[in-house]
Design an enzyme around this catalytic site. Structure first.
Site, short mmCIF file in Angstrom:
data_model
loop_
_atom_site.label_atom_id
_atom_site.label_comp_id
_atom_site.label_asym_id
_atom_site.label_seq_id
_atom_site.Cartn_x
_atom_site.Cartn_y
_atom_site.Cartn_z
N ARG A 78 10.28 2.72 -8.39
CA ARG A 78 9.80 2.60 -6.84
C ARG A 78 10.02 1.14 -6.60
NH1 ARG A 78 4.51 5.31 -5.73
NH2 ARG A 78 4.92 4.33 -3.57
N GLN A 113 -0.42 2.02 4.94
CA GLN A 113 -0.75 2.54 3.59
C GLN A 113 0.38 2.25 2.73
OE1 GLN A 113 -2.62 6.86 4.46
NE2 GLN A 113 -1.37 6.31 6.28
N ASP A 116 5.25 -0.90 0.17
CA ASP A 116 6.61 -1.64 0.16
C ASP A 116 7.02 -2.92 0.63
OD1 ASP A 116 7.42 0.58 2.56
OD2 ASP A 116 6.74 -1.28 3.04
N HIS A 131 -3.73 0.16 0.98
CA HIS A 131 -3.35 0.59 -0.74
C HIS A 131 -2.52 -0.26 -1.60
CE1 HIS A 131 -3.48 5.11 1.52
NE2 HIS A 131 -4.74 4.30 1.28
N GLY A 201 3.95 7.58 11.31
CA GLY A 201 4.71 8.01 10.16
C GLY A 201 3.93 8.19 9.06
N ASN A 227 5.46 11.10 15.23
CA ASN A 227 5.74 11.52 13.74
C ASN A 227 6.71 12.92 14.34
OD1 ASN A 227 5.69 13.43 11.61
ND2 ASN A 227 3.52 12.61 10.98
N GLU A 229 6.81 15.73 12.64
CA GLU A 229 6.35 16.80 12.54
C GLU A 229 4.65 16.78 12.96
OE1 GLU A 229 8.37 16.96 7.82
OE2 GLU A 229 6.16 17.16 8.25
C1 BV8 Z 1 -11.28 6.47 -2.66
C2 BV8 Z 1 -0.80 4.58 -4.05
C3 BV8 Z 1 -13.46 6.24 -3.77
C4 BV8 Z 1 0.20 3.84 -4.08
C5 BV8 Z 1 -2.04 6.23 -2.51
C6 BV8 Z 1 -12.79 11.43 1.89
C7 BV8 Z 1 -13.32 9.92 1.97
C8 BV8 Z 1 -12.71 8.88 0.88
C9 BV8 Z 1 -11.87 9.34 -0.27
C10 BV8 Z 1 -11.66 10.85 -0.15
C11 BV8 Z 1 -11.80 11.70 0.90
N1 BV8 Z 1 -11.39 12.96 0.77
C12 BV8 Z 1 -10.66 12.82 -0.62
C13 BV8 Z 1 -10.63 11.50 -1.14
C14 BV8 Z 1 -9.92 11.21 -2.36
C15 BV8 Z 1 -8.51 10.63 -1.92
C16 BV8 Z 1 -7.84 11.54 -1.08
O1 BV8 Z 1 -7.71 11.07 0.15
N2 BV8 Z 1 -7.15 12.42 -1.33
C17 BV8 Z 1 -6.35 13.31 -0.38
C18 BV8 Z 1 -5.20 13.52 -1.25
C19 BV8 Z 1 -7.25 14.45 0.12
N3 BV8 Z 1 -8.60 9.47 -1.49
C20 BV8 Z 1 -8.72 8.48 -2.66
O2 BV8 Z 1 -8.67 8.53 -3.83
C21 BV8 Z 1 -8.83 6.79 -2.39
N4 BV8 Z 1 -9.77 5.98 -2.70
O3 BV8 Z 1 -11.51 7.24 -1.90
O4 BV8 Z 1 -12.00 6.00 -3.84
C22 BV8 Z 1 -14.06 5.15 -4.27
C23 BV8 Z 1 -14.94 4.31 -3.63
C24 BV8 Z 1 -15.71 3.32 -4.35
C25 BV8 Z 1 -15.47 3.22 -5.70
C26 BV8 Z 1 -14.57 3.99 -6.15
C27 BV8 Z 1 -13.63 4.95 -5.78
C28 BV8 Z 1 -7.67 6.05 -2.42
C29 BV8 Z 1 -6.31 6.62 -1.76
C30 BV8 Z 1 -5.13 5.81 -1.88
C31 BV8 Z 1 -4.25 6.47 -2.86
N5 BV8 Z 1 -2.98 5.78 -3.15
N6 BV8 Z 1 -0.95 5.64 -2.99
C32 BV8 Z 1 1.47 4.64 -4.06
O5 BV8 Z 1 1.82 5.22 -5.15
O6 BV8 Z 1 2.16 4.48 -3.16
S1 BV8 Z 1 -2.03 7.50 -1.35
C33 BV8 Z 1 -0.41 7.74 -1.04
O7 BV8 Z 1 -0.45 8.43 0.33
C34 BV8 Z 1 0.43 6.64 -0.30
O8 BV8 Z 1 -0.26 5.36 -0.37
C35 BV8 Z 1 0.75 7.10 0.99
O9 BV8 Z 1 1.14 5.93 1.87
C36 BV8 Z 1 -0.51 7.73 1.21
C37 BV8 Z 1 -0.58 8.39 2.70
O10 BV8 Z 1 0.69 9.41 2.72
P1 BV8 Z 1 1.46 8.93 4.03
O11 BV8 Z 1 1.69 7.48 3.97
O12 BV8 Z 1 0.78 9.55 5.23
O13 BV8 Z 1 2.78 9.57 3.58
P2 BV8 Z 1 3.48 11.30 3.56
O14 BV8 Z 1 4.30 11.29 2.81
O15 BV8 Z 1 1.88 11.67 3.42
O16 BV8 Z 1 3.36 11.21 5.19
C38 BV8 Z 1 4.66 10.91 5.93
C39 BV8 Z 1 4.54 11.24 7.25
O17 BV8 Z 1 5.57 10.71 7.94
C40 BV8 Z 1 4.92 12.84 7.53
O18 BV8 Z 1 3.84 13.27 8.15
C41 BV8 Z 1 6.31 12.99 7.99
O19 BV8 Z 1 6.37 13.89 8.94
C42 BV8 Z 1 6.46 11.57 8.69
N7 BV8 Z 1 7.40 11.21 8.81
C43 BV8 Z 1 9.01 11.31 8.27
N8 BV8 Z 1 9.74 10.69 8.38
C44 BV8 Z 1 9.31 10.14 9.56
C45 BV8 Z 1 8.18 10.19 9.90
N9 BV8 Z 1 7.32 9.78 10.76
C46 BV8 Z 1 7.86 8.77 11.80
N10 BV8 Z 1 9.17 8.52 11.45
C47 BV8 Z 1 10.19 9.01 10.62
N11 BV8 Z 1 11.42 8.83 10.30
#
Ligand code: BV8
Length: 257
Positions: A78, A113, A116, A131, A201, A227, A229
């Site tokens: 990546r 988030q 890149d 992130h 996005g 977005n 979607e």
């Molecule tokens: C933490 C790593 C605690 C790098 C990533 C509530 C509060 C706090 C935490 C949580 C909570 N509930 C749950 C949690 C835990 C967890 C979480 O959120 N889980 C989710 C899945 C339910 N969160 C965590 O673990 C976070 N840490 O809370 O720690 C803590 C506190 C103190 C001490 C210790 C611990 C950490 C979260 C970060 C995780 N790391 N990435 C990497 O590998 O890249 S997350 C990963 O998802 C990426 O970073 C990504 O950016 C991120 C979010 O996804 P999106 O960017 O939205 O991407 P996605 O594909 O989902 O969506 C893309 C969208 O674009 C789509 O809707 C699509 O329709 C649209 N699209 C497509 N094409 C286009 C477009 N839009 C516009 N134009 C286009 N052309």
């Protein structure tokens, strides 16, 4: 807000033209038109990483501890993809809008988030990386960071140059890891000060990043989603613009900046 896409975009363009402080939360979708995979896009034509890979086996400290070679290989592939990618018109439009706002005493803060660094390549200033980033890697023993050369790593896992028993890991925030404190503080400040909050996005599924829009909404800021979607916030925002950011943002900024 419903209405024909044209009318909604015209209204948002007018809002942006009058705005002084804008916060923009970006996700993987803003880089999709630069050829970088998203994580969760449902659309069949979208290559979504998490459809192929289980994030629990790759984007967690436990995954790295369990199989550092496998995680390093996936992140290094990546990393190379990101290094070879170029900003798209959506990234560039945000840079144009930031320059226009700064010229009239305002500002635009990008809370990304994405790891890149395409916002940086597009010339946007003051990008808040919620992130982390995939371009620099750090030693698991000393915490010292380096920027590996722009070619695939020769070995997996990658030995650290700083400690005989250390490995290199990407400077990204994995699931279960805390976001950088300075990034969280900056994001809360931006969400608390903005008159307009845009979510571009992002599937708005990952927290705490997806929560910053709530701060803006609670203060009555105008909220805009871009977005193709629908997401969990599409019915909550002031304006939900269905479209690709690389097409919608230049249209908005062309008249707004
Ligand atoms: C933490 C790593 C605690 C790098 C990533 C509530 C509060 C706090 C935490 C949580 C909570 N509930 C749950 C949690 C835990 C967890 C979480 O959120 N889980 C989710 C899945 C339910 N969160 C965590 O673990 C976070 N840490 O809370 O720690 C803590 C506190 C103190 C001490 C210790 C611990 C950490 C979260 C970060 C995780 N790391 N990435 C990497 O590998 O890249 S997350 C990963 O998802 C990426 O970073 C990504 O950016 C991120 C979010 O996804 P999106 O960017 O939205 O991407 P996605 O594909 O989902 O969506 C893309 C969208 O674009 C789509 O809707 C699509 O329709 C649209 N699209 C497509 N094409 C286009 C477009 N839009 C516009 N134009 C286009 N052309």
């Amino acid at each position: 807000m419903s209405g024909a896409p044209g009318e909604a975009e015209r209204q948002v363009a007018r809002v942006l033209a009058r705005a002084r402080h804008i916060a923009v939360l970006t996700g993987a979708g803003v880089s999709a038109e630069s050829g970088i995979s998203t994580f969760r896009s449902a659309a069949a034509d979208m290559h979504a990483l998490w459809k192929e890979f289980d994030p629990r086996t790759l984007a967690t400290p436990e995954a790295f501890a369990d199989d550092p070679a496998r995680v390093t290989r996936w992140y290094d592939a990546r990393r190379i993809g990101c290094l070879n990618a170029a900003p798209n018109p959506g990234h560039l439009a945000l840079t144009t809008l930031q320059r226009a706002l700064r010229s009239r005493g305002g500002d635009l803060v990008v809370l990304t988030q994405n790891v890149d660094r395409l916002h940086h390549k597009a010339g946007t200033q003051g990008v808040v990386e919620l992130h982390g980033n995939i371009v620099t890697w750090r030693c698991t023993r000393t915490g010292q960071s380096i920027e590996p050369p722009p070619e695939p790593m020769p070995r997996f896992p990658a030995p650290s140059p700083f400690h005989p028993e250390g490995l290199l890991r990407p400077n990204v925030v994995w699931f279960g890891e805390a976001l950088p404190t300075d990034a969280v503080v900056a994001a809360e400040e931006a969400a608390g000060a903005c008159g307009v909050f845009m979510a571009v996005g992002t599937s708005s599924q990952v927290f705490p990043a997806a929560g910053f829009i709530q701060t803006a909404m609670a203060r009555g800021a105008v909220t805009v989603e871009i977005n193709p979607e629908s997401t969990s916030i599409s019915d909550l925002v002031t304006y939900s613009l269905k479209g690709r950011s690389g097409e919608v943002l230049p249209r908005l900024v062309g008249t707004a900046a």
